[in-house]
Design a protein around this motif. Sequence first.
Motif, PDB file in Angstrom:
ATOM      1  N   LEU A 166      13.330   0.268   1.563  1.00 43.12           N
ATOM      2  CA  LEU A 166      13.430   1.676   1.950  1.00 43.12           C
ATOM      3  C   LEU A 166      14.764   2.258   1.487  1.00 43.12           C
ATOM      4  O   LEU A 166      14.808   3.380   0.975  1.00 43.12           O
ATOM      5  CB  LEU A 166      13.264   1.821   3.463  1.00 43.12           C
ATOM      6  CG  LEU A 166      13.281   3.247   3.986  1.00 43.12           C
ATOM      7  CD1 LEU A 166      12.107   4.050   3.430  1.00 43.12           C
ATOM      8  CD2 LEU A 166      13.246   3.251   5.505  1.00 43.12           C
ATOM      9  N   ASP A 167      15.835   1.487   1.648  1.00 44.90           N
ATOM     10  CA  ASP A 167      17.149   1.950   1.172  1.00 44.90           C
ATOM     11  C   ASP A 167      17.117   2.239  -0.325  1.00 44.90           C
ATOM     12  O   ASP A 167      17.662   3.247  -0.784  1.00 44.90           O
ATOM     13  CB  ASP A 167      18.224   0.906   1.468  1.00 44.90           C
ATOM     14  CG  ASP A 167      18.541   0.790   2.954  1.00 44.90           C
ATOM     15  OD1 ASP A 167      18.138   1.671   3.737  1.00 44.90           O
ATOM     16  OD2 ASP A 167      19.193  -0.215   3.325  1.00 44.90           O
ATOM     17  N   VAL A 168      16.462   1.367  -1.095  1.00 46.47           N
ATOM     18  CA  VAL A 168      16.358   1.543  -2.544  1.00 46.47           C
ATOM     19  C   VAL A 168      15.533   2.798  -2.871  1.00 46.47           C
ATOM     20  O   VAL A 168      15.872   3.545  -3.783  1.00 46.47           O
ATOM     21  CB  VAL A 168      15.766   0.279  -3.197  1.00 46.47           C
ATOM     22  CG1 VAL A 168      15.362   0.513  -4.632  1.00 46.47           C
ATOM     23  CG2 VAL A 168      16.760  -0.858  -3.105  1.00 46.47           C
ATOM     24  N   ARG A 193       0.843  -1.211   0.000  1.00 47.16           N
ATOM     25  CA  ARG A 193       0.000   0.000   0.000  1.00 47.16           C
ATOM     26  C   ARG A 193       0.874   1.255   0.000  1.00 47.16           C
ATOM     27  O   ARG A 193       0.650   2.196  -0.770  1.00 47.16           O
ATOM     28  CB  ARG A 193      -0.916  -0.017   1.216  1.00 47.16           C
ATOM     29  CG  ARG A 193      -1.836   1.174   1.328  1.00 47.16           C
ATOM     30  CD  ARG A 193      -2.781   1.082   2.539  1.00 47.16           C
ATOM     31  NE  ARG A 193      -3.563  -0.147   2.505  1.00 47.16           N
ATOM     32  CZ  ARG A 193      -3.424  -1.157   3.379  1.00 47.16           C
ATOM     33  NH1 ARG A 193      -2.543  -1.096   4.346  1.00 47.16           N
ATOM     34  NH2 ARG A 193      -4.181  -2.228   3.284  1.00 47.16           N
ATOM     35  N   TYR A 194       1.902   1.274   0.842  1.00 47.01           N
ATOM     36  CA  TYR A 194       2.749   2.467   0.932  1.00 47.01           C
ATOM     37  C   TYR A 194       3.690   2.593  -0.259  1.00 47.01           C
ATOM     38  O   TYR A 194       3.977   3.711  -0.714  1.00 47.01           O
ATOM     39  CB  TYR A 194       3.494   2.501   2.271  1.00 47.01           C
ATOM     40  CG  TYR A 194       2.555   2.989   3.345  1.00 47.01           C
ATOM     41  CD1 TYR A 194       2.400   4.346   3.572  1.00 47.01           C
ATOM     42  CD2 TYR A 194       1.768   2.105   4.060  1.00 47.01           C
ATOM     43  CE1 TYR A 194       1.500   4.808   4.518  1.00 47.01           C
ATOM     44  CE2 TYR A 194       0.863   2.555   5.009  1.00 47.01           C
ATOM     45  CZ  TYR A 194       0.732   3.911   5.225  1.00 47.01           C
ATOM     46  OH  TYR A 194      -0.165   4.372   6.144  1.00 47.01           O
ATOM     47  N   LEU A 195       4.152   1.482  -0.792  1.00 50.93           N
ATOM     48  CA  LEU A 195       4.969   1.550  -2.006  1.00 50.93           C
ATOM     49  C   LEU A 195       4.148   2.074  -3.177  1.00 50.93           C
ATOM     50  O   LEU A 195       4.651   2.860  -3.991  1.00 50.93           O
ATOM     51  CB  LEU A 195       5.545   0.171  -2.337  1.00 50.93           C
ATOM     52  CG  LEU A 195       6.689  -0.276  -1.437  1.00 50.93           C
ATOM     53  CD1 LEU A 195       6.967  -1.751  -1.615  1.00 50.93           C
ATOM     54  CD2 LEU A 195       7.936   0.556  -1.702  1.00 50.93           C
ATOM     55  N   MET A 196       2.890   1.689  -3.258  1.00 55.83           N
ATOM     56  CA  MET A 196       2.042   2.181  -4.346  1.00 55.83           C
ATOM     57  C   MET A 196       1.660   3.651  -4.137  1.00 55.83           C
ATOM     58  O   MET A 196       1.489   4.391  -5.107  1.00 55.83           O
ATOM     59  CB  MET A 196       0.815   1.297  -4.519  1.00 55.83           C
ATOM     60  CG  MET A 196       1.156  -0.108  -5.025  1.00 55.83           C
ATOM     61  SD  MET A 196       2.246  -0.141  -6.483  1.00 55.83           S
ATOM     62  CE  MET A 196       1.178   0.620  -7.704  1.00 55.83           C
ATOM     63  N   MET A 218       8.151  10.426   4.033  1.00 51.95           N
ATOM     64  CA  MET A 218       9.282   9.549   4.346  1.00 51.95           C
ATOM     65  C   MET A 218       9.037   8.841   5.672  1.00 51.95           C
ATOM     66  O   MET A 218       9.397   7.678   5.823  1.00 51.95           O
ATOM     67  CB  MET A 218      10.584  10.341   4.401  1.00 51.95           C
ATOM     68  CG  MET A 218      11.206  10.586   3.060  1.00 51.95           C
ATOM     69  SD  MET A 218      11.467   9.109   2.021  1.00 51.95           S
ATOM     70  CE  MET A 218      12.542   8.099   3.022  1.00 51.95           C
ATOM     71  N   GLU A 219       8.429   9.520   6.610  1.00 57.72           N
ATOM     72  CA  GLU A 219       8.130   8.888   7.901  1.00 57.72           C
ATOM     73  C   GLU A 219       7.201   7.684   7.701  1.00 57.72           C
ATOM     74  O   GLU A 219       7.434   6.612   8.264  1.00 57.72           O
ATOM     75  CB  GLU A 219       7.495   9.893   8.858  1.00 57.72           C
ATOM     76  CG  GLU A 219       7.178   9.287  10.208  1.00 57.72           C
ATOM     77  CD  GLU A 219       6.528  10.266  11.178  1.00 57.72           C
ATOM     78  OE1 GLU A 219       6.244   9.839  12.298  1.00 57.72           O
ATOM     79  OE2 GLU A 219       6.293  11.434  10.809  1.00 57.72           O
ATOM     80  N   GLN A 220       6.158   7.859   6.903  1.00 57.56           N
ATOM     81  CA  GLN A 220       5.242   6.745   6.632  1.00 57.56           C
ATOM     82  C   GLN A 220       5.962   5.598   5.933  1.00 57.56           C
ATOM     83  O   GLN A 220       5.755   4.426   6.263  1.00 57.56           O
ATOM     84  CB  GLN A 220       4.060   7.215   5.786  1.00 57.56           C
ATOM     85  CG  GLN A 220       3.115   8.127   6.523  1.00 57.56           C
ATOM     86  CD  GLN A 220       2.097   8.770   5.600  1.00 57.56           C
ATOM     87  OE1 GLN A 220       2.421   9.154   4.471  1.00 57.56           O
ATOM     88  NE2 GLN A 220       0.869   8.878   6.079  1.00 57.56           N
ATOM     89  N   LEU A 221       6.810   5.924   4.978  1.00 57.70           N
ATOM     90  CA  LEU A 221       7.569   4.882   4.284  1.00 57.70           C
ATOM     91  C   LEU A 221       8.485   4.147   5.263  1.00 57.70           C
ATOM     92  O   LEU A 221       8.549   2.923   5.256  1.00 57.70           O
ATOM     93  CB  LEU A 221       8.376   5.477   3.132  1.00 57.70           C
ATOM     94  CG  LEU A 221       7.564   5.966   1.932  1.00 57.70           C
ATOM     95  CD1 LEU A 221       8.459   6.732   0.960  1.00 57.70           C
ATOM     96  CD2 LEU A 221       6.871   4.815   1.234  1.00 57.70           C
TER      97      LEU A 221
END
Length: 109
Positions: A67-69, A37-40, A55-58
Amino acid sequence: MTLTDLSSGFRDDDQRRSVQAVIHDRLADDREPQECRYLMRFWWQLGMPYQEVSMEQLSLNVSKPKLDVLEELISAIRTSHDEVDAWVVTTQHAFPVIQDRGFGAAAES
């Protein structure tokens, strides 16, 4: 860090779509629904001038390797078009295409 500037960092729509395809095909695994969901939402953010995700949500919802990517991608978008192209190639090598095992298993039955 705000992500509202990302949509203007691509060479053109083709480059943005290439990045979105990598996120969709190689990072957003629907077997991990919260992370997906968050990546989309981030995928959507790449084409929008407003904030869809922070960024906090991610960082709270996406695994450390992914996340590093994403952080590398954000840096590439803010650096140069060539860096974005390099990110696409590197990420394609690092993450295989996600196969929908549920659909494939059902089709084989």
